[in-house]
Design a protein around this motif. Structure first.
Motif, mmCIF file in Angstrom:
data_model
loop_
_atom_site.group_PDB
_atom_site.id
_atom_site.type_symbol
_atom_site.label_atom_id
_atom_site.label_comp_id
_atom_site.label_asym_id
_atom_site.label_seq_id
_atom_site.Cartn_x
_atom_site.Cartn_y
_atom_site.Cartn_z
ATOM 1 N N MET A 82 0.598 -1.057 0.224
ATOM 2 C CA MET A 82 0.160 -0.145 0.120
ATOM 3 C C MET A 82 0.792 1.221 0.338
ATOM 4 N N LYS A 83 0.049 2.340 -0.330
ATOM 5 C CA LYS A 83 0.799 3.338 -0.685
ATOM 6 C C LYS A 83 0.267 4.815 0.461
ATOM 7 N N ALA A 84 1.143 5.796 0.359
ATOM 8 C CA ALA A 84 0.621 6.406 1.535
ATOM 9 C C ALA A 84 -1.205 6.863 1.451
ATOM 10 N N LYS A 85 -1.288 7.308 -0.081
ATOM 11 C CA LYS A 85 -3.274 7.283 -0.348
ATOM 12 C C LYS A 85 -3.589 6.186 -0.168
ATOM 13 N N GLU A 86 -3.640 4.966 -0.367
ATOM 14 C CA GLU A 86 -4.052 3.749 0.115
ATOM 15 C C GLU A 86 -3.917 3.960 1.321
ATOM 16 N N LEU A 87 -2.752 3.584 2.314
ATOM 17 C CA LEU A 87 -3.245 3.495 3.484
ATOM 18 C C LEU A 87 -4.509 4.238 4.032
ATOM 19 N N ARG A 88 -4.389 5.748 3.506
ATOM 20 C CA ARG A 88 -5.904 6.809 3.975
ATOM 21 C C ARG A 88 -6.625 6.169 3.875
ATOM 22 N N GLY A 112 8.052 7.833 10.438
ATOM 23 C CA GLY A 112 7.073 7.985 9.597
ATOM 24 C C GLY A 112 6.641 6.049 8.497
ATOM 25 N N ARG A 113 8.000 5.651 7.907
ATOM 26 C CA ARG A 113 8.047 4.671 7.787
ATOM 27 C C ARG A 113 7.685 3.373 9.424
ATOM 28 N N GLY A 114 7.557 4.054 10.522
ATOM 29 C CA GLY A 114 7.303 2.587 11.219
ATOM 30 C C GLY A 114 6.272 2.860 11.130
ATOM 31 N N TYR A 115 5.257 3.924 11.251
ATOM 32 C CA TYR A 115 4.176 4.646 11.068
ATOM 33 C C TYR A 115 3.751 3.571 10.251
ATOM 34 N N ARG A 117 4.140 1.283 8.510
ATOM 35 C CA ARG A 117 4.156 -0.405 8.723
ATOM 36 C C ARG A 117 3.069 -1.231 9.750
ATOM 37 N N ILE A 118 2.967 -0.496 10.769
ATOM 38 C CA ILE A 118 1.521 -0.646 12.326
ATOM 39 C C ILE A 118 0.552 -0.241 11.028
ATOM 40 N N LEU A 119 -0.220 0.380 10.250
ATOM 41 C CA LEU A 119 -1.106 0.456 9.997
ATOM 42 C C LEU A 119 -1.472 -0.349 9.031
ATOM 43 N N LYS A 120 -0.620 -0.820 7.512
ATOM 44 C CA LYS A 120 -0.386 -2.037 7.572
ATOM 45 C C LYS A 120 -0.650 -3.616 8.371
ATOM 46 N N VAL A 121 -0.040 -4.086 8.692
ATOM 47 C CA VAL A 121 0.076 -5.056 10.266
ATOM 48 C C VAL A 121 -1.320 -4.794 10.229
ATOM 49 N N SER A 122 -2.031 -3.721 11.211
ATOM 50 C CA SER A 122 -2.604 -3.655 11.425
ATOM 51 C C SER A 122 -3.993 -3.638 10.652
ATOM 52 N N ARG A 123 -3.991 -3.693 9.078
ATOM 53 C CA ARG A 123 -4.988 -3.540 8.046
ATOM 54 C C ARG A 123 -4.774 -5.572 7.915
ATOM 55 N N THR A 124 -3.776 -6.231 8.186
ATOM 56 C CA THR A 124 -3.289 -7.087 7.623
ATOM 57 C C THR A 124 -3.904 -8.289 8.998
ATOM 58 N N ILE A 125 -3.852 -7.696 10.254
ATOM 59 C CA ILE A 125 -4.558 -8.344 11.183
ATOM 60 C C ILE A 125 -6.205 -8.643 10.989
ATOM 61 N N ALA A 126 -6.408 -7.517 11.215
ATOM 62 C CA ALA A 126 -7.794 -7.221 10.246
ATOM 63 C C ALA A 126 -8.597 -8.218 9.738
ATOM 64 N N ASP A 127 -7.856 -7.661 8.125
ATOM 65 C CA ASP A 127 -8.234 -8.930 7.316
ATOM 66 C C ASP A 127 -8.274 -10.871 7.825
ATOM 67 N N LEU A 128 -6.834 -10.906 8.748
ATOM 68 C CA LEU A 128 -7.058 -12.023 8.824
ATOM 69 C C LEU A 128 -8.010 -12.610 9.404
#
Length: 154
Positions: A82-88, A112-115, A117-128
């Motif tokens: 995901m890119k920044a726009k997709e994260l939002r 910003g990169r750490g932030y 990463r947390i969003l991407k992992v959070s989205r994946t946990i929600a998807d799981l």
């Protein structure tokens, strides 16, 4: 390191300051590129000999395939790309969850990169879990995966 009792696996004899000095050599930008930092402790003999059965690999595989299909249907790629726009767009959460994330950014001095990463992992946990919206426990779990080394070694 020295060998454990009865020739068992090596036991670390490093002091906390020695460990901190060693970890300080690993740069923050490098750590920011690692999505998940977790400790996997050795199982006790009781745990190894237990008859308790966990989730099967086949069950986990089915859940991962389903989550990945959901990601591909949502945006044509997996969450890790995901890119920044997709994260939002795809990482919506309520105010309390955002507050938790803000506190983690401050406490662990996340970049910003750490932030991201947390969003991407959070989205994946929600998807799981089959959830459409990222909830507080998804973010808390992702923060724990990112913050392990920082909690222990400053």
């Amino acid at each position: 390191m020295k060998t454990g009792a009865n020739g068992a696996s090596p036991v670390c004899t490093c002091t906390a300051p020695q460990i901190r000095r060693y970890l300080a050599k690993i740069s923050g930008p490098l750590l920011d590129r690692i999505d998940i930092h977790i400790e996997v402790p050795r199982l006790s003999s009781e745990e190894l000999m237990s008859k308790r059965v966990g989730e099967s690999s086949a069950t986990v595989r089915r859940r991962v395939i389903k989550a990945r299909e959901k990601q591909l249907a949502r945006m044509g790629t997996c969450n890790g790309h995901m890119k920044a726009k997709e994260l939002r767009e795809h990482c919506d959460m309520d105010a309390a969850t955002k507050d938790l994330l803000k506190a983690a950014i401050a406490q662990f001095n996340l970049s910003g990169r750490g932030y991201d990463r947390i969003l991407k992992v959070s989205r994946t946990i929600a998807d799981l879990e089959g959830e459409e919206k990222i909830e507080m426990h998804h973010v808390a779990e992702a923060i724990n995966y990112r913050a392990f080394d920082r909690k222990l070694f400053g």
